[in-house]
Design a protein around this motif. Sequence first.
Motif, PDB file in Angstrom:
ATOM      1  N   LEU A 157      47.992  42.692  37.914  1.00  0.00           N
ATOM      2  CA  LEU A 157      46.586  42.469  38.252  1.00  0.00           C
ATOM      3  C   LEU A 157      46.359  42.279  39.747  1.00  0.00           C
ATOM      4  CD1 LEU A 157      45.575  40.041  35.361  1.00  0.00           C
ATOM      5  CD2 LEU A 157      44.985  42.464  35.587  1.00  0.00           C
ATOM      6  N   SER A 158      47.412  42.021  40.497  1.00  0.00           N
ATOM      7  CA  SER A 158      47.237  41.761  41.929  1.00  0.00           C
ATOM      8  C   SER A 158      47.020  43.037  42.726  1.00  0.00           C
ATOM      9  CB  SER A 158      48.447  41.003  42.484  1.00  0.00           C
ATOM     10  OG  SER A 158      49.604  41.829  42.427  1.00  0.00           O
ATOM     11  N   LYS A 159      47.246  44.190  42.129  1.00  0.00           N
ATOM     12  CA  LYS A 159      46.973  45.459  42.792  1.00  0.00           C
ATOM     13  C   LYS A 159      45.746  46.109  42.172  1.00  0.00           C
ATOM     14  CE  LYS A 159      50.109  48.433  43.814  1.00  0.00           C
ATOM     15  NZ  LYS A 159      49.829  48.555  45.260  1.00  0.00           N
ATOM     16  N   SER A 160      44.975  46.800  43.008  1.00  0.00           N
ATOM     17  CA  SER A 160      43.791  47.498  42.516  1.00  0.00           C
ATOM     18  C   SER A 160      43.794  48.915  43.078  1.00  0.00           C
ATOM     19  CB  SER A 160      42.511  46.773  42.935  1.00  0.00           C
ATOM     20  OG  SER A 160      41.371  47.535  42.551  1.00  0.00           O
ATOM     21  N   PRO A 161      44.351  49.869  42.326  1.00  0.00           N
ATOM     22  CA  PRO A 161      44.360  51.267  42.801  1.00  0.00           C
ATOM     23  C   PRO A 161      42.971  51.770  43.162  1.00  0.00           C
ATOM     24  CG  PRO A 161      45.800  51.015  40.898  1.00  0.00           C
ATOM     25  CD  PRO A 161      45.041  49.723  41.031  1.00  0.00           C
ATOM     26  N   LEU A 162      41.960  51.339  42.404  1.00  0.00           N
ATOM     27  CA  LEU A 162      40.592  51.771  42.679  1.00  0.00           C
ATOM     28  C   LEU A 162      40.139  51.304  44.054  1.00  0.00           C
ATOM     29  CD1 LEU A 162      37.793  52.882  41.977  1.00  0.00           C
ATOM     30  CD2 LEU A 162      37.345  50.749  40.744  1.00  0.00           C
ATOM     31  N   GLN A 163      40.302  50.007  44.339  1.00  0.00           N
ATOM     32  CA  GLN A 163      39.877  49.486  45.630  1.00  0.00           C
ATOM     33  C   GLN A 163      40.672  50.103  46.776  1.00  0.00           C
ATOM     34  OE1 GLN A 163      40.184  45.196  44.568  1.00  0.00           O
ATOM     35  NE2 GLN A 163      38.078  45.059  45.314  1.00  0.00           N
ATOM     36  N   GLU A 164      41.961  50.337  46.550  1.00  0.00           N
ATOM     37  CA  GLU A 164      42.794  50.950  47.591  1.00  0.00           C
ATOM     38  C   GLU A 164      42.323  52.371  47.892  1.00  0.00           C
ATOM     39  OE1 GLU A 164      46.693  50.605  45.966  1.00  0.00           O
ATOM     40  OE2 GLU A 164      46.635  48.408  45.996  1.00  0.00           O
ATOM     41  N   ALA A 189      41.705  40.343  31.069  1.00  0.00           N
ATOM     42  CA  ALA A 189      43.152  40.251  30.877  1.00  0.00           C
ATOM     43  C   ALA A 189      43.611  38.797  30.710  1.00  0.00           C
ATOM     44  CB  ALA A 189      43.875  40.902  32.055  1.00  0.00           C
ATOM     45  N   LEU A 190      43.112  37.909  31.570  1.00  0.00           N
ATOM     46  CA  LEU A 190      43.538  36.512  31.489  1.00  0.00           C
ATOM     47  C   LEU A 190      42.982  35.832  30.243  1.00  0.00           C
ATOM     48  CD1 LEU A 190      43.300  35.328  35.211  1.00  0.00           C
ATOM     49  CD2 LEU A 190      45.317  36.075  33.923  1.00  0.00           C
ATOM     50  N   ASP A 191      41.788  36.215  29.802  1.00  0.00           N
ATOM     51  CA  ASP A 191      41.241  35.645  28.569  1.00  0.00           C
ATOM     52  C   ASP A 191      42.103  36.024  27.368  1.00  0.00           C
ATOM     53  OD1 ASP A 191      39.172  34.228  29.638  1.00  0.00           O
ATOM     54  OD2 ASP A 191      37.655  35.783  29.328  1.00  0.00           O
ATOM     55  N   GLY A 192      42.831  37.137  27.496  1.00  0.00           N
ATOM     56  CA  GLY A 192      43.733  37.535  26.422  1.00  0.00           C
ATOM     57  C   GLY A 192      44.884  36.564  26.222  1.00  0.00           C
ATOM     58  N   LEU A 193      45.068  35.650  27.175  1.00  0.00           N
ATOM     59  CA  LEU A 193      46.117  34.639  27.055  1.00  0.00           C
ATOM     60  C   LEU A 193      45.652  33.423  26.256  1.00  0.00           C
ATOM     61  CD1 LEU A 193      47.402  34.603  30.769  1.00  0.00           C
ATOM     62  CD2 LEU A 193      48.541  35.661  28.802  1.00  0.00           C
ATOM     63  N   ARG A 194      44.367  33.335  26.014  1.00  0.00           N
ATOM     64  CA  ARG A 194      43.833  32.156  25.338  1.00  0.00           C
ATOM     65  C   ARG A 194      44.270  32.095  23.877  1.00  0.00           C
ATOM     66  NH1 ARG A 194      39.351  29.442  27.626  1.00  0.00           N
ATOM     67  NH2 ARG A 194      38.459  30.450  29.472  1.00  0.00           N
ATOM     68  N   ALA A 195      44.433  30.883  23.393  1.00  0.00           N
ATOM     69  CA  ALA A 195      44.781  30.686  21.984  1.00  0.00           C
ATOM     70  C   ALA A 195      43.544  30.819  21.100  1.00  0.00           C
ATOM     71  CB  ALA A 195      45.418  29.313  21.788  1.00  0.00           C
ATOM     72  N   VAL A 196      42.354  30.659  21.689  1.00  0.00           N
ATOM     73  CA  VAL A 196      41.096  30.789  20.941  1.00  0.00           C
ATOM     74  C   VAL A 196      40.233  31.837  21.635  1.00  0.00           C
ATOM     75  CG1 VAL A 196      41.141  28.418  20.118  1.00  0.00           C
ATOM     76  CG2 VAL A 196      40.030  28.940  22.303  1.00  0.00           C
ATOM     77  N   PRO A 197      39.264  32.417  20.921  1.00  0.00           N
ATOM     78  CA  PRO A 197      38.411  33.439  21.537  1.00  0.00           C
ATOM     79  C   PRO A 197      37.742  32.930  22.806  1.00  0.00           C
ATOM     80  CG  PRO A 197      38.089  33.402  19.165  1.00  0.00           C
ATOM     81  CD  PRO A 197      38.952  32.214  19.495  1.00  0.00           C
ATOM     82  N   ALA A 198      37.616  33.827  23.780  1.00  0.00           N
ATOM     83  CA  ALA A 198      37.019  33.460  25.062  1.00  0.00           C
ATOM     84  C   ALA A 198      35.518  33.681  25.049  1.00  0.00           C
ATOM     85  CB  ALA A 198      37.661  34.287  26.170  1.00  0.00           C
ATOM     86  N   GLY A 199      34.872  33.302  26.139  1.00  0.00           N
ATOM     87  CA  GLY A 199      33.432  33.485  26.271  1.00  0.00           C
ATOM     88  C   GLY A 199      33.099  34.886  26.748  1.00  0.00           C
ATOM     89  N   PRO A 200      31.848  35.098  27.177  1.00  0.00           N
ATOM     90  CA  PRO A 200      31.410  36.431  27.610  1.00  0.00           C
ATOM     91  C   PRO A 200      32.138  36.876  28.877  1.00  0.00           C
ATOM     92  CG  PRO A 200      29.765  34.773  28.149  1.00  0.00           C
ATOM     93  CD  PRO A 200      30.773  34.095  27.281  1.00  0.00           C
ATOM     94  N   VAL A 201      32.228  38.180  29.049  1.00  0.00           N
ATOM     95  CA  VAL A 201      32.863  38.745  30.235  1.00  0.00           C
ATOM     96  C   VAL A 201      31.935  38.538  31.430  1.00  0.00           C
ATOM     97  CG1 VAL A 201      33.764  40.846  31.304  1.00  0.00           C
ATOM     98  CG2 VAL A 201      34.040  40.475  28.845  1.00  0.00           C
ATOM     99  N   PRO A 202      32.443  38.063  32.576  1.00  0.00           N
ATOM    100  CA  PRO A 202      31.583  37.804  33.735  1.00  0.00           C
ATOM    101  C   PRO A 202      31.179  39.085  34.444  1.00  0.00           C
ATOM    102  CG  PRO A 202      33.864  37.416  34.304  1.00  0.00           C
ATOM    103  CD  PRO A 202      33.841  37.679  32.819  1.00  0.00           C
ATOM    104  N   GLY A 203      30.133  38.989  35.261  1.00  0.00           N
ATOM    105  CA  GLY A 203      29.706  40.124  36.065  1.00  0.00           C
ATOM    106  C   GLY A 203      28.967  41.185  35.279  1.00  0.00           C
ATOM    107  N   GLN A 204      28.578  42.239  35.983  1.00  0.00           N
ATOM    108  CA  GLN A 204      27.839  43.342  35.367  1.00  0.00           C
ATOM    109  C   GLN A 204      28.805  44.427  34.890  1.00  0.00           C
ATOM    110  OE1 GLN A 204      24.481  43.324  34.863  1.00  0.00           O
ATOM    111  NE2 GLN A 204      24.643  41.221  35.641  1.00  0.00           N
ATOM    112  N   PRO A 205      28.512  45.056  33.763  1.00  0.00           N
ATOM    113  CA  PRO A 205      29.381  46.144  33.292  1.00  0.00           C
ATOM    114  C   PRO A 205      29.453  47.246  34.345  1.00  0.00           C
ATOM    115  CG  PRO A 205      27.846  45.490  31.569  1.00  0.00           C
ATOM    116  CD  PRO A 205      27.401  44.799  32.827  1.00  0.00           C
TER     117      PRO A 205
END
Length: 226
Positions: A157-164, A189-205
């Motif tokens: 996750l620390s690399k972003s081919p798109l931004q580069e 990706a980080l919400d996928g580490l949660r033991a319980v369902p996460a909240g809404p995805v931040p930002g605009q689609p």
Amino acid sequence: MTSSRSWRSEEVARNDRALLRAAREVLAVDGVHASVASIAARAGVGVGSLYRRYRTKQELFQRLCLIALREYLDAATEGLAMDDPWEGLMHYAMASIRSGPGSLAPVAGTFEPTDEMTDLAEQGDRAVARLVERAHQAKVLRAGVTPVDLELLIEQLSKSPLQEQLQRQGRTELYDAARNARERVIAIALDGLRAVPAGPVPGQPPGYELFAMRWVPPAGGAQQSE
């Protein structure tokens, strides 16, 4: 005399920060083949200035890795100081992602680690293991996730081919959209580490312009020669 010496010291420190920042940025794109000339040019200094500070490219890479190891240890230590195990784990993950360890992966094996580097790495590993263990004990981390899983995810996750790519193309009009899209992907990706369902995805689609517009030559931009 003191004022002159102080000014010179500040200039050296400023140039060193610029060199280290430039080296990280060039490494993210060119990998281990990043040239000294490219790094110096991006930092806005001469090649001679770079070699006066770092005798070899490997010595520069070594310095970058030492700084990164200290940053990872600091982030993990700060995470452990937080009362909430999930917040502490996420603090470490986000700080590490933003420091960009993925861009340093190509230099692995190009120099001999120092004793200080080895010690910092071991301290960091123990701190991250404790963060993961604490999150499991609180039942907030998905069962089976290991410290190595977390570290590998951070590296990806620390690399972003798109931004580069947008940076290489100079597509400044897409920078904000790309940054927003990256933040969403990191959150998903980080919400996928949660033991319980996460909240809404931040930002605009994000929109498909992030893909389509990369294929449109910038207005007034020069075509790359073959």
